[in-house]
Design an enzyme around this catalytic site. Sequence first.
Site: not given
Lengths: 311, 311
Positions: A63, A134, A213, A215, A219, A285
């Site tokens: 991806k 999201q 959020g 990623d 952040k 995540s």
Amino acid sequence: MRYYPDPSGGIDIVRVNRAIEEAFAEHARGHVQMPSKLYVSLEKGDFRTMPGYIPSLGIAGVKIVNVHPGNPALGLPTVMALTVILDVDTGLPESILNATALTDLRTGAAGAVAAKYLSPRPRVRLGLVGSGRQARAQVIAIGKELSISEVLVWSRNRANAEKFCESPGMPACRSEDLETVCDCDILVTTTPSREPLVMDRWVSEGTHINAIGADAPGKQELDPAILQRATVFVDDPKQAIHSGEINVPIARGLFGPEQVAGTLGEVVTGQKGRKRAEEITVFDSTGLAIQDLAIAAIARVSAESIDLPFG
Amino acid sequence: MRYYPDPSGGIDIVRVNRAIEEAFAEHARGHVQMPSKLYVSLEKGDFRTMPGYIPSLGIAGVKIVNVHPGNPALGLPTVMALTVILDVDTGLPESILNATALTDLRTGAAGAVAAKYLSPRPRVRLGLVGSGRQARAQVIAIGKELSISEVLVWSRNRANAEKFCESPGMPACRSEDLETVCDCDILVTTTPSREPLVMDRWVSEGTHINAIGADAPGKQELDPAILQRATVFVDDPKQAIHSGEINVPIARGLFGPEQVAGTLGEVVTGQKGRKRAEEITVFDSTGLAIQDLAIAAIARVSAESIDLPFG
């Protein structure tokens, strides 16, 4: 070679959740190949390259996904993505999928899998920090795993939160201030913040948090004190340390990589999990290539495609 | 988004050589972004993911390329490739190119640039170890930079070498035994060998060698004693140490990373180069993402394409 311009149309969210759950399980079993994603910086954003291989699904590919925060002003999504699938036996490029919407769905599904296993109870009040695409994907996917009694939403721009609540298919929903939103069973953070938004004192015992959020390096959305109180699960340790919610606290010495309790895959396979009702659990995540491959495998079966010459 | 099914048709080899030369120069200047390529192993081969960004050309993207040695028996090329180009300002996927033939050409061009700068003389006898597609690409590209007096070719299967010599546009060419082929001005090795084929005693002073075949851990074509005598240039130090001609000698302690004299980019920009006529020089090519981007930038201008919806 086939191109799928809209592979998310009509996709079955329950099937997506199950496919993502199984991809995480295969990850925990060590049955997948997935080098950490590569970041390339551009002047106005960046792009990430995410190769992977899931032998049990017979699917391999890459991806490619960008993040350009200025895009909405140009009428384009901040995040756009393309997935290339190779035939594992020959390496022939087999499918190319527009993966923009699939990226939303597979991230929502990861949150749903985490909520399924780590929620303190089956009927939940859902708090949302951030009201973008999201946030919506999380509500829809989590709603397939748990019963949602109500949704509380905070957005920096209150009008966005109110608009969010009016979107079709939404459970009982209202816009609230940040502290009120955090008083919930499952808290989902989906902002691009670089400073903690969710304060430790606002989070009650027993809450499960999907920290979505963060990623990229720099952040973060959670007060690092929450991570100290919580049991922290990640999707992939290397990626989480590099670019997940824990990346800034680790860089500042406020959290240690050894404090990570385990991976979501280990939760799915029953090796790890919530141990006490009052435990705070966090799922950090970052997004895995194997999620993109697992959803592509489903999407390819039914979506319309265009045949392209390759030879 | 546009798809280019045959972007190498009618491409100007001289322009390709110049574009690749400039990409190497930008690499030496530190003006590009290029993480090391990622390898994913499959049962019958592997695939590599190669992202990059060349600001001076305004081009960013990813090449995905497989190596499946059993493909020819199935009527498919061993190596097939696809390049995805993103708009640098928005991250939007802009072009997808069938990059199988472009990969041959950009590797040939790297050999031609190395030969242009490192050849002992402008008129050369060219020795080829291996007679496949890349051998042909090297002859064509080098022929645009130097005058080729004759080509000597060795193949494990002599009939392949003889057939190679009969291919259209070939200079004076004959099949020879391995030792005879090595007695030349420019030696080009393009085999998938995992054992040295070219022995040190066969290589005369002054020879320049393009070592092209070794592009994965465990592969090598040259007697490590040659590397000890030679001035060794690489395309990219990290990639060469991991998967280039020097990877096996380094792993076995027969060559040290500190013995690398420099990069081809440093040769192009004049920081490094051949110092004496009797020096043996080696260019260790692994293949860089920026070569793929540079050739894609040329190919996109004139090749035919198919418009695809992306939104």
